[in-house]
Structure formats: structure tokens, C-alpha cells
Scaffold this active site. Structure first.
Site, short mmCIF file in Angstrom:
data_model
loop_
_atom_site.label_atom_id
_atom_site.label_comp_id
_atom_site.label_asym_id
_atom_site.label_seq_id
_atom_site.Cartn_x
_atom_site.Cartn_y
_atom_site.Cartn_z
N GLU A 83 31.21 42.33 45.63
CA GLU A 83 31.83 43.58 45.19
C GLU A 83 31.99 43.52 43.67
OE1 GLU A 83 35.09 44.98 47.61
OE2 GLU A 83 35.96 46.05 45.90
N ARG A 97 48.83 40.21 45.56
CA ARG A 97 48.41 41.14 44.50
C ARG A 97 49.35 42.35 44.39
NH1 ARG A 97 43.35 43.50 44.70
NH2 ARG A 97 42.57 43.04 42.63
N GLU A 155 33.06 45.69 35.66
CA GLU A 155 32.99 46.89 36.51
C GLU A 155 33.03 48.18 35.69
OE1 GLU A 155 36.15 46.99 39.38
OE2 GLU A 155 35.67 49.03 40.07
N ASP A 169 43.25 50.16 36.37
CA ASP A 169 42.25 49.30 37.01
C ASP A 169 41.18 48.81 36.05
OD1 ASP A 169 40.89 47.91 38.93
OD2 ASP A 169 39.99 49.65 39.88
N GLU A 171 44.50 50.26 48.98
CA GLU A 171 43.15 50.76 49.23
C GLU A 171 42.70 50.54 50.67
OE1 GLU A 171 41.03 50.66 44.94
OE2 GLU A 171 40.94 48.75 46.00
N LYS A 215 47.39 42.90 37.68
CA LYS A 215 46.30 43.22 36.77
C LYS A 215 46.83 43.46 35.36
CE LYS A 215 43.14 45.22 40.19
NZ LYS A 215 42.16 46.28 40.52
N GLU A 246 46.02 38.89 36.33
CA GLU A 246 44.67 39.05 36.87
C GLU A 246 43.83 39.81 35.87
OE1 GLU A 246 44.19 40.35 41.03
OE2 GLU A 246 42.58 41.68 40.40
N HIS A 254 39.23 55.82 33.07
CA HIS A 254 38.74 56.07 34.44
C HIS A 254 37.88 57.34 34.51
CE1 HIS A 254 38.50 55.44 38.69
NE2 HIS A 254 39.44 54.51 38.68
N TRP A 282 41.25 59.12 42.61
CA TRP A 282 39.90 58.57 42.52
C TRP A 282 38.98 59.54 41.78
CZ3 TRP A 282 38.82 56.24 48.11
CH2 TRP A 282 39.63 55.11 48.27
N ASN A 327 39.10 42.02 49.43
CA ASN A 327 38.87 42.87 50.60
C ASN A 327 38.24 41.95 51.64
OD1 ASN A 327 39.78 45.36 49.48
ND2 ASN A 327 37.87 45.50 48.33
#
Lengths: 713, 713
Positions: free
Chosen positions: B180, B337, B406, B378, B304, B373, B400, B534, B556, B223
Site C-alpha cells: 500500500e 495509531r 504517497e 495525512d 478508515e 502522524k 509517525e 489534499h 475524501w 490495514n
């Protein structure tokens, strides 16, 4: 391969004392193009006749040929080869010296070569000549192979040319870089970064293929996406084509039949619709503009859910000919797969390819080749040859072999497939009397095909050793050699491969080749002896699954194929059953039908027999089956012992890797035997023959094993 | 790395003339552990103080340390180093000679080291000493790095120890080998062939990590699948643990919270259910039996769509503490997390992590670390530091970071993340007055945390260069260095990396480091300037997607984050808006809220402003935004020019690869600028500032671009 080769050559230049230590650092990426130094005495003898390489004409392929020769000789014999001799490369067209020699080159054709030793002013001269640059390159690889396998090179007059015109790898590689039935990592095609980034691996790939005469690659999976025919992906394919071109390798694409709908904005993909025909013509023109030497299309249509002409009431010939017309003006071909079986057809699946194609013999365009799998089911450890071979004299038929071992233990089992392919190629179709071998169908001799093809489903991935295991490299190599010459000996091929890949020392090649030659038969024994077939785990095809039943369709189950019950086992394909035998020429059909004539290796493929049927060993069928399962396991014991003995001849890294894989194979062979016996015993209720160990687990335990992350799906 | 290193060492032994040619054959697999020969003069100087390596105690790690030192010195300085000096490695416990020296080692702790030069009978002696074997190994890598970066080693008294206890890579690697958000091939974990086959790459991986002080790896994706906790996968993890152990690297696993149901046969995963607690205790015992030094669990829960304690009306603390109790007796930890946001929560997503965790401060077990994070959304190209840092004094908080890019151009854009991480670590939380930096939260100084953690989401895959590009290796390296010392300088780290990976020649490192230091800011400029965030393509996060709207959930989409309309742009997180600023300490909140104080880099993160808002440059906001988009593109021009100038210092293969990637980055930077401008112009209807080129395509054309096979999903 380039980096390590270069490095290696340099080490050699610096002093030849390092060989034993270097041997420890191999990972197999060099394949059979390992130009390791010959022993001092041998090297001296070779140097006497080799000498220096003369300059060549300034063409991409001849430059590659010369560089490869220089690199190979430097590796094998050292940088200094001043014995006074010379090697001359080229074509009569580009080299006046070669033209002046007037060597007979007609039989070399477009891709073959002649290697002849002469003297020139009292000094040795070796000429590697051809009608074409690529022929010269093929000659160079052959010349190096002679040294790699320690054959004499001082008196040569060797002419060779391929017997099959299209010698292609089929990559079942998806655009997301997964590989259907791939067991060696991801696709080596990094579609995402192409066309900008050209991984050095592409060059290594081209070089490896050219060295065994492969001249084309279908880049994408036969279960194709239309995206592969869009402009961005054509540009990516063009970048690969540019890298491959000097090595004589053309790119081909799998074409999804419904592309006119998906990327052409049409409502139909009917092959007789003018707009559809115009779409494909324009698409072909677009591809050829980007890739002038594009090879053509491979199509899987109306098979396993793929779209095709039958969706519109048209025939396979209608579909294939439409595409053939689009690529024909550019010199392209269409390879149309005969691997079809329909959801609706309740008949024996083994009969369907023949039933659907035989009626159309003579109706396919000249630049269509119907691509037929070696057997009528699906790349099993053993299948009788496909009945279409010999049955379509007026249609170019090509052979499709599977190099990746979907059904023979993935990349973790050692199974040399040369013997399997040789068995099929040497099978006699009797289509035009005795001697009408499959090889003669495939190389075009029997029916005078205008286009001949041998295709192999590649076993290549991003694993550093290319094929997932060292010995799976042999299958890539053997495929290339058999495509070049379908009548070649699989044993000779194995010997060359072992010598080039490991060492020409006969103390190594003798036992190693023997192990390779028996390896596929061992797999047949522990997986599917005596004509049993398609008993692998559902969907992933990993491990035993003789109990697989139910689900979407009967012919995706094991029980469909073994038909075992309390009374007996096997698929009756004689006249009393599905009569699939009738698709073969009468002498073949008669032999398969007759229990006194059939080779027991095919017994249960064609016959349903009682468990107490007396086999030729004198044992009842059940006992004979159990015996063969156990024999397969014992054969792996033998392979392990052989390999252990060969450790003095192999670098530690590759020796250890092969030994680890053999240990996995041994464990899985036992599992196959035990699970198969547990299952069939649950059906027939018979005791095991004396001395045979019972399966250590219950049938339920075997059935409960699940492999959710098996590769290659 | 091993093979090429070995080979390389051999070449060196054979004669040192080959360097220029060898340089052409590099592919980046060696990372920063490139022990290439120092120039003759430099090498001679080093040889005088280096000498030979004394024997070490017979422990796995000390043997590795000695072998690494021998290999490194042989590469850098040649095999013959007979200047009379000696290097002594070890611990006081295992080496009487070191014990006799009575070096002060308290501050070296469990993983640090002291390197001291002495004389012994008039000859130079260098001592690399530590309290533990792994400390010695760290010291060896540091000693080699000193030579690799051409620092003096003749008079050393260097003590160093990590400031953070758990320095972990998080692999988002799936059991099917996909990764991922991975942009460098497949997972290096070949789960299918483990535990039998141990890819030599595992050793290379351990070595690379040890060299920068990383001491743990979470092997599987957050995940997670429950399968990773079944016996076969525990055995596979144990095989990796065995390979890593001598290098001081522990394995950890991501645990799926619903495992008690999926593999435990229970009906619930309620953390207060005794059967669930018994399941986890037994599971932990089972794992520790196979892996005695297992590190612990990482958990993504109620985020998520992942299952978690809230499914049963329990809290994050309930869930974390239950697992902590299971691993605690074995010395393990739980990393829980804080990246959570719920489907039901309509509030600003930036607030949710804080809202959900802050109330539970002090309720987590001692061996739990809440993993936060760096920012509240994100892993964007720029985010203000996460408001949880400084807000949970009674809960171990770990950092993190995301090493894989990404949101910063995958592996094809050159973006050195050291500067981004340094920016976050140096940010002042004001939690205990000025100077309460995030670094001091993370290293535990501020709140006296009992366990400290820095985790980085790995960018490692099967690509031969590990990270997909040469320069992405720098992010792996920088993460390790910052985890060791969160107050380190990203510029010093970049300089070390460039010197070790390419060449210590300052004509190279000067411009290369400058390019690296500006690279992330360039990405911010051409992607998301002035606090925008984002705005990437939906789901794959490749390329611009400021138009992304609709679909499953508002947060999203891009429009949720930029909130652009005819009047203005930006997310009002001040008191007049979502009031996310209130989650920060008052001085920080005040600064973010105040338009006259806020750094414009964060402007639109916190404020919704009219298009004609006057920025500090004097330009209206719209003009300033356009200016920054274009500035980002120009910065890539500059990087290309810099890199072109550096060709004399880099081998052709790596230089060419980087140049190709920069060309892609240049094209994509332009695309980002053009598409972003086209979109925002369609909203605000404003003209472009003078001199700014209009986007070449229509907005519709940008919106229509589709990337169905983008990697990493």
C-alpha cells in the site's frame, strides 16, 4: 546482467585468481550467458584459434554482436588473445571481405548463420557470416556457446537456421504489473514508468532471448485490457520495441476483442461492422506509426469469459480475419488462440477446441496463425498431444507451450519441461501417415504452412534470477532452443544449459542432466500419474485438490476429470464415453482406445477402469497408482541426493537456493502423495499395498488447507 | 549488497585501476554502504591510523561488526593496511583489553558507543567500545561513515547514543506482496517462499537499517489481515527475525483487532471480554515462543473502516491496554495509531485525532505508545505539526512519518524529506513554554515518557535500488538518522548521504545538497502552496485533482479542503471556523489565528481568504498562488540544470536514471501548475498575472485524465 558482466570482465582483466571466491557471489541473474574463465589449459587452446575481433559495419545489431563477442571472449579466455588469429563478423552486403569469401548462405535464410574457419595469410580466421545482421548475432551467440560448452572451434563449418518463423514469448503480464500464473515476482515491464524510464533489465531480457533465437514478445496478458491499445500504452510498448530492436525481437500485443466499444466509442465489436473494421484498421495504423516493425496481435476470444466474435453470431475466422486485414498491409500477423470452451457446451471439454476450429479449416487469412496449446485441457504435467495438430492442413497452426509452471509446482519444484515438450513434438499425428509428428506440423513441413509459430508462456519476472528458481531458467532456455528447432533433443539442450549456467565439468553435467531429464516424470508421478489430470487446488492450482467439486462449472472441478467412484477411476474418452479419441487420426485413435496398446502413461486420460484392473506391472490399478505416487516422492529424494553431491561444482549461493527449493519440493511431493491417497482411499475404501505408509493426516485435514495468498492468480 | 560488495572487494584486491569503469556499472543497490576506494593520498593518510582489526568475541553481532569493518576498510583503503595500527572492537564484558581501558560508557546506554583513539606501545590504537554488542556494531558503521565522508579519524573521542528508544520502519506490505502506497516494486518479504527461502536481500536490508540505527520493523500493513497472526505466518516472521537479530533489529506485527473472531473462533473482539483477552494472551505467548525478542503490535483501529474497540462501545485505551497486557510480560509494546476519523463525525477532520485521544491522556498502559502522524490530516507536502504533540504529557506519544512519498510525487519526484521532518521536529508546541519542540516531545525530554518512538512508513520494495529512485534512498537514510537524533540537522544528514552514496567530492556534495534542501519546497510550491492540502487525484493520489468532489465522504474530496469559491479560498480553522487552532497551546493558536503573525506557508490551512487578499509580497492572494505554482516548476528546471552539471561525479547509470526521473518531475510539475490554475481560474474567473502562461489544455482535459493502473493502491 550487464553490470555484473562488466564488473566480472574487469576482474578478469585485473588478474585471474579470483574465480573461486567470485563463484560464491552469484545470484543467477546472468542466466546461461555466464562467460566465466575457462581453465588455463583449455583457454590457451581456444586462444590459439580465436584471436581478435575485426571491426564491423556501423549498424546497431552488428555493434551489439561485436560487443557481445568481445565481452564473451574476454570473460571466457581473458582480454589478451594475441595468438594471431582473427574473427570476422558480418554480411556480404556490409562487409567486402565476407562478400569476397562467397560463402554459401542461402540456407541461412533471414535469421540463420554460417560459422566457418579458414586461414588467411597462414593465420586462423573464423568467419561468422549471415544474410542479415540478426543472423550474425545469432551466430555470435552460437560461437560463444561452443566455447562455453567446451567444444572444438578450430575446424568449423556450421550452418544453422531456425525451422520456425515466429518464436515468441507470451507474457501473461497485467498492466498493474501482476502476472497471471507468474511465480517469479512482478512483471518486468514497469508500465508506470515507461516510456521515460528504461530499466536496464529490458536490455538484459533482449540479450537473453536473442541468445536462444527468440524473436518476439507478446507484452501483455491474453486476458487483455483495452488500455494496452491506447496512445499512452502504445508509446510504452514502442519504448520497449526500441530497446529490443537491435536484438531482433519484435513486440506484439494481446488485443481485447471488445476494444472498439471500450476505447473506440462504438456500440459493437461485431467483426463485420464497418465501423469496427475501421477502428481496427486505424488502430493498426496508429501502432505501426509508433512501432514500424510491430509484430501483430494475439487474441483470446470467446474463452473463459473473454469477448469475441461469437458474441455477435460471427465465427472465430470472421474475428481473426478482420484483425488480419488491419495488420496485414504492415506485415503483421494475428495469433488466434484455440483454447476455447464455452459455458453452454456440456460436452467433454477436451473436445471443444477441435470442435470449434476444425470446421473452419481453410477459412483463416494467410497471416493468421491459430495458436493451439500442446494438449486439449490445460498445460497439465502430462497431456496427449492436441487433436488439432494434423487436423487443419489448410490453416497455419502454431504451438503454445507454458513455460511458467502453473500446474507443475510453480517455481519451487524442479521440473525440466524440455522432456515434456519433446514428448509432444515427437508425438505422431499420423495425419499423413507414419512420421507425421507434431514437430512437422509446427515447423510447417507437413502441411506447407506459410507461417509457423511456437509460443511459450513466459516464466519471467522481477526476481533477481528471472524465473523464480535457478532451474526454471532451463525451461526458458529449452523453449527457445525447441522453437528454433522443434526436433532438437531435450537432453542435448539440458546439457548445454547446465554447462553454460553452472559449469561444463562433466562431473557436474552428467548427474545434473540426468536429474533434469527425470524431473518432470517425478512431478507426473507424485501429482497425476497414469493419465490423471487437473486435480490441483481450485483457482490457484497449488497443491493437491482431487476433492474439488461443485462451484461455477463442472469442468473447473477435479471430480469432472478423475470420475473416481467406488468402482473405478478415469475419464472414458473412447467410443463408449465422450469419444474424444475420434478427433485423432484413426491409427492414433485406435491405439488410445485399445487397452492392450495404450501407453499406461495416458491410461486414465482415455479410460475409466475398475480399481482392480490389472496393469502391466501385474499390480491392480490401485496398487499401481499408489506405487507411482510413492515413486514420485522417492525420485525427489534422489534429486536431493544428486544435488548434495554436486556442491563442489556450484557456487554456494545458487547451490543453497536449489537445495532449499528441493526441500520444499520433497515436502510438497509427500503432501501430494498423501492427500491424493487419502482422498482416493475415501472413495474406494481399499487398503494400501504392503509397505506403503498411510497418510499422516486425515482427508479432512488436507481438504481444510487454504492458501489465500497463493501467487499467480 | 553482499554479492557486489564481495566482488568489489576482490577487484580491489586485484588492482585498483578499475574505478572509473566500475563506476559505470552501479544500480544503487549498495545504498550508502558504498565502500569505494578513497583517492590514493587520502587512503594513505587513513591507513596510517587504521591498521588491522583485532579479533573479537565469538558472538553473532560482534562477528558481523568485525566483518563489516573489514569489508568497509578493504573497500575504502585496500586490503593492505600494515601501518602498524590496530582497531579494537568490543564490550568490557567480552573483551578484557577493553575492560582494562575503563572507558566511560554509561552515556552510551544500550545501543550507543564510544570511539576513542589511543596509542598502544607507541602504535595507534582505535577502540570502538560499547556496553552491548549492538552498540559496537553501531560504532563500526559510524567509524566507516567518518572515512566515507572523509573526516579525520586520527584523534577521536566520540560518544553517541540514540535519543529515541524505538526506531522503527512500518511496512505497509500486504501478504500478497503488494505494498500500500508502495512505489518501488513488490514487498521485499516473499511471504510465499518463507520461512524456507531466505532471500539474500533480507540480510542486505538488516545491514542497511543497522547502519543508520533503525532497530525494528513492523512487517505487515496497518490495514492488517488476521492471517499474519496464524502459525504459518508467525513461522515466516520468525525466519525474518532470525536474519535480523544479529543486526539489532526486532520484528513487530500489525494486529487486526478482529482477529479473535477471524482466527480465534470467537463471536466478539470486545477487549473487555475474558475470552478475547485470553485469545490475545495465548497469541502473544505463541508468538514469543517462536520469536523470543518479538517487539510487539502496531494497531490501526476504528480508522478508515478497520475494526476496533469502539465497535463494542469501548475506548482506544481499553483496546490498547488489553494488547499491552498480553505482550507486556514478554517485554513487548503496543503502538496504537492516533490516525482516526469516523464516518459519523461531521467535524473538521483535522480535529478528530486530538478529540478522540486527548481525553484519555493518562489512561494508557506504560507499554503503550500512541503513534501520531506528523500532521493532523495525512502526510501532506506540508502540514502544521499535529496538535496532539505536547497535549498528552501522561501518554507515551510516538511520531509517525511517511518515508514513501504517497503525496509528494511517488518515487518519480525528487523530494528530500529531511527538511520536512526537521520542520516538524523543530516546531514549538509551547506545551511547557517556549522551546517545547516536537523533538523534545518525541525524545521524551519534555514529558518524561517511559517509551519513545519514531516510526517511518517504509519506501522499500523489490526495485533493485530499493526505493524506486536513487534519491528516495536519502529519505530512508534521513529517517534513520532523525530517529536516532530528532534534533539532527537535515542538511548535515543530506551531506553525509550524498557523500556516502555518490562521492565525498565537495564539487558534488555542495550543489547536490543544495538541490536536496530545496526540493521539498519545490513540491509544495507546484502542488499545494500556501497551506493548501489534499488536492491530489482521488484514491491513487497521483497528480492534481483540485476538482475532486462528491463520492463516499466529504473529507475524501479536494473541495472539502480548499473550499474555493468565487469569493475566496482556504479552510477557516480559526475561532470563526472549525476552531481547530484551539487544539494548540495558546501562543501557537494565537499565531496561527493572527493574519499578521502566521507564516504564509500555512496561510490557507487555517484561513479562508478573498482572492484579492494582500499577501506579504504585496501581490494579491491569487497572483501569489500562481507565482508560487510557477516558482515550483522553475525550481525543477534548476534541479535539472544542477544535476546535468554533476555528471562528471556520478556513474553513467545512476546519473542517467536521476536525469530521466527529473524530466518526469519537470513535466508533472508543469501539469500540477497548469491543472491547478485551470481549476481555480474556473472558480474565481480571474485573469492570470502578467507574464504567466495560460494552461495549455482545458480544465475538462485535465479532469478527464485517468490512471487506472497507478501503483500503490
Amino acid at each position: 546482467m550487464r553490470p555484473s558482466h562488466l564488473l566480472y570482465g574487469l576482474c578478469l582483466g585485473a588478474g585471474l585468481l579470483l574465480a573461486p571466491l567470485i563463484a560464491r557471489a552469484e545470484n543467477g541473474h546472468d542466466l546461461w550467458l555466464r562467460y566465466r574463465p575457462a581453465a588455463a589449459g583449455e583457454a590457451a587452446a581456444y586462444r590459439a584459434s580465436v584471436g581478435v575481433v575485426a571491426p564491423v559495419a556501423d549498424t546497431p545489431t552488428l555493434k551489439v554482436a561485436r560487443a557481445e563477442l568481445e565481452q564473451g571472449l574476454a570473460g571466457l579466455l581473458g582480454e589478451r588473445r594475441d595468438g594471431g588469429g582473427q574473427i570476422l563478423l558480418g554480411t556480404p552486403g556490409s562487409s567486402p571481405r565476407i562478400a569476397a569469401l562467397k560463402l554459401p548462405l542461402d540456407a541461412a535464410g533471414d535469421e540463420g548463420f554460417r560459422i566457418r574457419t579458414l586461414t588467411d595469410g597462414g593465420r586462423p580466421l573464423t568467419v561468422i557470416a549471415a544474410n542479415t545482421d540478426i543472423g550474425v548475432l545469432h551466430g555470435v551467440y552460437r560461437y560463444l556457446a561452443l566455447i562455453q560448452t567446451r567444444q572444438a572451434i578450430d575446424r568449423l563449418d556450421l550452418l544453422d537456421a531456425p525451422k520456425v518463423r515466429y518464436r515468441l514469448l507470451n507474457h501473461w503480464d497485467n498492466l498493474d504489473r501482476s502476472v497471471e500464473r507468474g511465480y517469479s515476482g512482478q512483471s518486468i515491464w514497469d508500465w508506470w514508468r515507461l516510456p521515460d524510464v528504461k530499466d536496464p533489465r529490458y536490455l538484459d531480457y533482449a540479450r537473453a532471448n536473442a541468445s536462444i533465437g527468440i524473436n518476439g514478445a507478446v507484452l501483455n496478458n491474453v486476458n487483455a485490457k483495452s488500455d494496452s491499445l491506447t496512445a499512452p500504452y502504445i508509446a510504452k510498448a514502442a519504448a520497449l520495441a526500441g530497446t529490443f530492436r537491435p536484438y531482433g525481437i519484435k513486440v506484439y500485443l494481446s488485443a481485447r476483442f471488445s476494444s472498439p466499444i471500450e476505447i473506440g466509442g462504438l456500440k459493437t465489436a461485431d467483426p463485420l461492422d464497418p465501423a469496427v473494421r475501421a477502428f481496427w484498421k486505424a488502430k493498426a495504423d496508429e501502432i505501426y506509426k509508433a512501432i514500424p516493425d510491430f509484430g501483430g496481435f494475439l487474441v483470446k476470444a470467446n474463452s473463459e469469459g473473454q469477448p469475441g466474435p461469437q458474441d455477435y453470431g460471427r465465427t472465430h475466422a470472421d474475428g481473426a480475419n478482420m484483425l488480419a486485414q488491419a495488420v496485414g498491409p504492415h506485415g503483421g500477423i494475428v495469433m488466434w488462440r484455440a483454447f476455447v470452451y464455452s459455458h453452454e457446451q456440456p460436452d467433454d471439454r477436451a473436445k471443444q477446441g477441435y470442435s470449434e476450429f476444425k470446421p473452419f479449416d481453410g477459412q483463416f487469412a494467410e497471416n493468421v496463425i491459430v495458436q493451439v496449446k500442446n494438449g486439449a485441457i490445460d498445460f497439465q504435467p502430462r497431456e496427449p498431444f492436441h487433436p488439432l495438430f494434423g487436423a487443419m492442413p489448410k490453416t497455419n497452426l502454431g504451438m503454445e507451450f507454458q513455460i511458467t509452471k502453473e500446474y507443475l509446482g510453480f517455481s519451487t519444484h524442479l521440473a525440466y519441461l524440455g522432456t515434456m515438450w519433446e514428448e509432444v513434438l515427437k508425438a505422431d499425428t499420423f495425419a499423413a501417415g507414419q512420421g507425421s509428428t507434431v514437430a512437422k506440423v509446427v515447423d510447417g513441413k507437413l502441411h506447407g504452412y506459410s507461417r509457423t509459430l511456437m509460443a511459450g508462456v513466459a516464466n519471467i519476472g522481477t526476481d533477481r534470477n528471472w524465473s523464480g528458481s535457478q532451474f526454471d531458467q532451463a525451461n526458458w532456455y529449452a523453449f527457445g532452443r525447441l522453437a528454433w528447432d522443434p526436433e532438437a533433443s531435450s537432453e542435448a539442450i539440458a546439457r548445454d544449459w547446465a554447462a553454460m549456467t553452472f559449469t561444463p565439468d562433466r562431473r557436474f553435467t552428467g548427474p545434473a542432466v540426468k536429474m533434469m531429464m527425470g524431473s518432470r516424470e517425478a512431478v507426473v508421478d507424485y501429482m497425476t500419474p497414469m493419465g490423471l489430470h487437473h486435480l490441483m487446488g481450485r483457482s490457484h492450482h497449488y497443491g493437491p485438490g482431487p476433492w474439488v467439486a461443485g462451484g461455477e462449472r463442472a469442468d473447473w472441478t477435479s471430480v469432472y476429470y478423475h470420475k473416481a467412484d467406488k468402482a473405478g477411476i478415469g475419464f472414458d474418452r473412447t467410443a463408449s464415453g465422450s469419444n474424444a479419441v475420434a478427433q485423432y487420426a484413426p491409427p492414433v485413435a485406435a491405439a488410445f482406445s485399445d487397452l492392450s496398446k495404450i501407453d499406461e502413461k495416458d491410461l486414465l486420460w482415455f479410460h475409466h477402469l475398475p480399481w482392480d484392473y490389472r496393469t502391466r506391472s501385474g499390480r491392480p490399478l490401485w496398487d499401481e497408482l499408489v506405487n507411482r505416487y510413492s515413486r514420485g516422492v522417492k525420485a525427489v529424494d534422489g534429486m536431493q541426493a544428486t544435488w548434495a553431491d554436486l556442491s563442489p561444482y556450484v557456487d554456494a549461493e545458487r547451490h543453497g537456493e536449489v537445495a532449499t527449493y528441493l526441500a520444499i519440493q520433497r515436502r510438497e511431493a509427500q503432501w501430494w502423495r498423501d492427500a491424493s491417497i487419502a482422498y482416493f482411499q475415501s472413495i474406494n475404501g481399499l487398503p494400501l499395498p504392503k509397505g506403503e505408509a498411510p497418510p499422516p493426516l486425515s482427508l479432512e485435514a488436507y481438504e481444510a488447507m487454504a492458501f489465500p495468498y497463493a501467487p499467480g492468480i
